[in-house]
Scaffold this active site. Structure first.
Site, mmCIF file in Angstrom:
data_model
loop_
_atom_site.group_PDB
_atom_site.id
_atom_site.type_symbol
_atom_site.label_atom_id
_atom_site.label_comp_id
_atom_site.label_asym_id
_atom_site.label_seq_id
_atom_site.Cartn_x
_atom_site.Cartn_y
_atom_site.Cartn_z
ATOM 1 N N ARG A 163 1.432 -10.274 12.911
ATOM 2 C CA ARG A 163 1.156 -10.298 11.470
ATOM 3 C C ARG A 163 0.276 -11.495 11.152
ATOM 4 O O ARG A 163 0.557 -12.614 11.601
ATOM 5 C CB ARG A 163 2.473 -10.407 10.707
ATOM 6 C CG ARG A 163 2.356 -10.132 9.210
ATOM 7 C CD ARG A 163 3.688 -10.390 8.552
ATOM 8 N NE ARG A 163 3.804 -9.771 7.253
ATOM 9 C CZ ARG A 163 4.700 -10.154 6.347
ATOM 10 N NH1 ARG A 163 5.550 -11.120 6.614
ATOM 11 N NH2 ARG A 163 4.765 -9.560 5.169
ATOM 12 N N ASP A 174 11.764 -3.490 3.077
ATOM 13 C CA ASP A 174 11.540 -4.940 2.949
ATOM 14 C C ASP A 174 12.852 -5.728 2.906
ATOM 15 O O ASP A 174 12.863 -6.911 2.548
ATOM 16 C CB ASP A 174 10.686 -5.291 1.720
ATOM 17 C CG ASP A 174 10.154 -6.717 1.776
ATOM 18 O OD1 ASP A 174 9.870 -7.203 2.886
ATOM 19 O OD2 ASP A 174 10.052 -7.364 0.719
HETATM 20 C C1 0GY Z 1 7.561 -9.491 2.500
HETATM 21 C C2 0GY Z 1 7.113 -10.374 1.425
HETATM 22 C C3 0GY Z 1 7.240 -11.715 1.326
HETATM 23 C C4 0GY Z 1 7.648 -12.624 2.352
HETATM 24 C C5 0GY Z 1 7.458 -12.492 3.684
HETATM 25 O O1 0GY Z 1 7.535 -13.218 5.855
HETATM 26 C C6 0GY Z 1 7.784 -13.508 4.692
HETATM 27 O O2 0GY Z 1 8.256 -14.580 4.337
HETATM 28 O O3 0GY Z 1 6.932 -11.415 4.182
HETATM 29 C C7 0GY Z 1 6.877 -12.312 0.016
HETATM 30 O O4 0GY Z 1 7.393 -13.379 -0.326
HETATM 31 O O5 0GY Z 1 6.064 -11.699 -0.708
HETATM 32 O O6 0GY Z 1 6.806 -8.645 2.961
HETATM 33 O O7 0GY Z 1 8.675 -9.610 2.936
#
Ligand code: 0GY
Length: 306
Positions: free
Chosen positions: A126, A258
């Protein structure tokens, strides 16, 4: 003595008792975007993290999977764990073939480590450009990572805000692997699904080897979970966006919960309601089967039956 860090102020824990969805997921449905947080005592959070979440470990993830009728998970490395993939890998291994992983790696990652991640079930990395989550590495460093992972047949998951696409799309177009975009590129729903910003995003998807996650209506919505049609038709203002993507790119869309929903401080979604958002965007059985089963199986378990 090892003391655990306190959660970020205002952090909401995940919803403990999701409601039973009205929509029945098709057999073999894949949750293609979820995370694990710790548990912190076993898998400490990274020093460079921008938030400290609650625990949300593999047991709770698998319990949600079973409760909602999900068959498989794709577990995406959360930024709170930095480039230490051990919690995610532990969860993927424990799922016994029913999970795949998306890792975060640094440009100096060794080939042997990539091979070990691949053997554990990781299928991509990612790249995160959301400023409140990470200090994004320079594109040269990301290009190095992309070059290293491409021979494994992996893809790159991209997380960015829609306003940043004009600046980033040249770089995205130069990447040598398939791309998977989180949360429909985070459109500003106030600008409309037919507006220039979302249309630009869809043109980008059209021109490249790109998959789109029709995920996170709860993050994008202004009207919230129970607008307009009552509780079982949640996040209605996001529906036109998801529907447009599903209609135009039905063979390249993915869905996920999510869970455990990082960084939500105003409301925590009921995962049962998130399932009930689905038939609003994928309106018939064929669209639903492609979104939930055929597409994620082709990307993450090619050649396997659902
Ligand atoms: C998601 C969105 C968020 C966070 C993360 O890896 C992460 O900390 O992805 C967010 O805060 O928008 O996709 O989980």
């Amino acid at each position: 003595m090892h003391t655990l860090s306190p959660k970020t102020p205002g952090w909401l824990d995940w919803y403990q008792n999701p409601s039973r969805p009205t929509f029945r997921l098709p057999a073999g449905a894949v949750d293609a975007h979820c995370h694990v947080f710790g548990p912190q005592a076993a898998f400490p959070f990274a020093a460079e993290r921008k938030y400290t979440p609650c625990d949300g470990g593999k047991e709770q993830l698998f319990a949600l999977r079973d409760q909602l009728g999900i068959a498989r998970n794709v577990i995406v490395q959360a930024t709170c764990h930095g480039a230490d993939n051990s919690a995610m890998v532990d969860a993927v291994r424990a799922a016994g073939g029913r999970a795949r992983g998306i890792a975060t790696v640094r440009p100096d990652v060794a080939e042997s480590e990539l091979l070990a991640l691949d053997a554990a079930g990781v299928r991509g990395v990612r790249f995160n450009f959301v400023r409140r989550l990470v200090d994004a590495p320079p594109t040269a460093a990301l290009t190095t990572i992309a070059r290293k992972i491409a021979p494994l047949g992996w893809h790159i998951v991209l997380y960015f805000e829609s306003a940043d696409l004009p600046e980033l799309e040249g770089f995205f177009g130069s990447l040598p692997t398939p791309l998977v975009i989180d949360h429909m590129g985070r459109p500003d729903v106030a600008k409309g699904a037919d507006g220039p910003e979302f249309s630009r995003f869809l043109r980008f998807v059209d021109r490249h080897d790109v998959w789109v996650k029709v995920t996170c209506p709860e993050r994008l919505s202004i009207t919230g979970p129970a607008a307009l049609h009552g509780e079982r038709h949640p996040y209605t203002d996001v529906v036109p966006f998801g529907r447009r993507v599903v209609e135009e790119f039905g063979d390249r869309v993915l869905w996920g919960t999510d869970w455990p929903h990082p960084n939500l401080t105003d409301h925590m979604p009921d995962d049962g309601l998130l399932v009930d958002h689905l038939p609003q965007v994928a309106v018939d059985e064929e669209q639903q089967r492609r979104l939930l089963v055929d597409n994620p199986m082709r990307l993450y378990w090619p050649g396997e039956d659902a």
